[in-house]
Design an enzyme around this catalytic site. Structure first.
Site, mmCIF file in Angstrom:
data_model
loop_
_atom_site.group_PDB
_atom_site.id
_atom_site.type_symbol
_atom_site.label_atom_id
_atom_site.label_comp_id
_atom_site.label_asym_id
_atom_site.label_seq_id
_atom_site.Cartn_x
_atom_site.Cartn_y
_atom_site.Cartn_z
ATOM 1 N N GLN A 9 0.542 -1.147 -0.103
ATOM 2 C CA GLN A 9 -0.184 -0.179 -0.302
ATOM 3 C C GLN A 9 0.931 1.313 -0.032
ATOM 4 O O GLN A 9 0.567 2.409 -0.738
ATOM 5 C CB GLN A 9 -1.010 -0.089 1.076
ATOM 6 C CG GLN A 9 -1.856 -1.018 0.998
ATOM 7 C CD GLN A 9 -3.168 -1.119 1.923
ATOM 8 O OE1 GLN A 9 -4.206 -1.455 1.465
ATOM 9 N NE2 GLN A 9 -3.396 -0.501 2.936
ATOM 10 N N GLY B 286 4.490 0.713 6.503
ATOM 11 C CA GLY B 286 5.185 0.502 5.613
ATOM 12 C C GLY B 286 5.692 1.780 4.900
ATOM 13 O O GLY B 286 5.176 2.798 5.153
ATOM 14 N N SER C 71 3.520 6.011 2.544
ATOM 15 C CA SER C 71 3.291 5.585 3.951
ATOM 16 C C SER C 71 2.299 4.756 4.149
ATOM 17 O O SER C 71 1.253 5.389 3.845
ATOM 18 C CB SER C 71 4.121 6.402 4.918
ATOM 19 O OG SER C 71 4.187 5.494 6.253
ATOM 20 N N ASP C 72 2.083 3.867 4.744
ATOM 21 C CA ASP C 72 0.855 3.027 5.290
ATOM 22 C C ASP C 72 1.096 2.368 6.492
ATOM 23 O O ASP C 72 2.171 1.834 6.837
ATOM 24 C CB ASP C 72 0.367 2.083 4.077
ATOM 25 C CG ASP C 72 -1.075 1.509 4.380
ATOM 26 O OD1 ASP C 72 -1.943 2.419 4.417
ATOM 27 O OD2 ASP C 72 -1.041 0.314 4.524
ATOM 28 N N GLN C 73 -0.077 2.484 7.395
ATOM 29 C CA GLN C 73 0.210 1.739 8.727
ATOM 30 C C GLN C 73 -0.984 0.776 9.071
ATOM 31 O O GLN C 73 -2.315 1.287 8.608
ATOM 32 C CB GLN C 73 0.307 2.850 9.706
ATOM 33 C CG GLN C 73 0.406 2.426 11.286
ATOM 34 C CD GLN C 73 0.674 3.413 11.881
ATOM 35 O OE1 GLN C 73 -0.224 4.284 12.213
ATOM 36 N NE2 GLN C 73 1.908 3.634 12.626
#
Length: 197
Positions: free
Chosen positions: A48, A106, A68-70
């Site tokens: 993602q 990420g 960025s992905d969380q």
């Protein structure tokens, strides 16, 4: 220096980017996030994050685009996203109280001119205190963290919910792992400290 673009509208990620002292643009990624319980969380956030970064390539054809992905993985291994409502946040915090959980964040930096991507992830473990229903509702009323995975903001009053924090880079917990980002930018010739390539 190449244009740097943060593919995010998150005020928390923007604040973290400002810490680096580099000029950057902000743009909303043209990417639809999906949580799939069948995909390992580290793969999900990397995928993602890269999708968000690459979604802005046409708009920024010669830039370093940061995605960025969380996701938040509770003690039972279930991936949790942002709560759908106040009652959803109450349920999340009630289920998490007194247990340890892990954030997966990420990170992807995409050079849209060279079509080169660096992607990785970082983790941060949190242990919540045992919480009463009153403490949960008081916290949610005071902070309203409905835009946060896991229903809390550790950078705010959410720290009062914590018993322990464990990890290499606290910015991972907030949504943009800066230690890893500095390394990735260095790969592309951007030196946070020193001359810019």
């Amino acid at each position: 220096m190449k244009i740097i673009v943060l593919a995010s509208t998150s005020p928390y990620r923007m604040q973290l980017m400002r810490q680096l002292g580099l000029p950057f643009h902000v743009a909303a990624p043209q990417y639809q996030e999906q949580i799939d319980q069948e995909i390992a969380p580290e793969l999900l956030v990397k995928h993602q994050a890269a999708g968000k970064a690459k979604s802005l390539a046409q708009k920024y054809p010669d830039a370093l685009i940061i995605g960025s992905d969380q996701v938040f993985v509770d003690a039972s291994g279930r991936v949790l996203g942002k709560p759908d409502s106040l009652e959803g946040a109450v349920r999340q915090l009630r289920g998490m109280a007194g247990k340890s959980h892990t954030f997966y964040t990420g990170l992807s930096v995409y050079d849209s001119n060279r079509d080169e991507t660096l992607t990785g992830f970082a983790t941060y473990r949190v242990t919540l205190r045992a919480l009463t229903e009153q403490e949960i509702r008081c916290y949610l009323q005071r902070e309203n963290p409905l835009d946060c995975a896991g229903s809390f903001k550790v950078e705010g009053l959410g720290i009062a919910l914590m018993q322990r924090l464990e990890g290499d880079d606290y910015t991972t917990l907030i949504g943009l792992p800066l230690i890893k980002l500095v390394d990735f930018l260095g790969h592309f010739g951007v030196r946070v400290l020193g001359d810019q390539a």
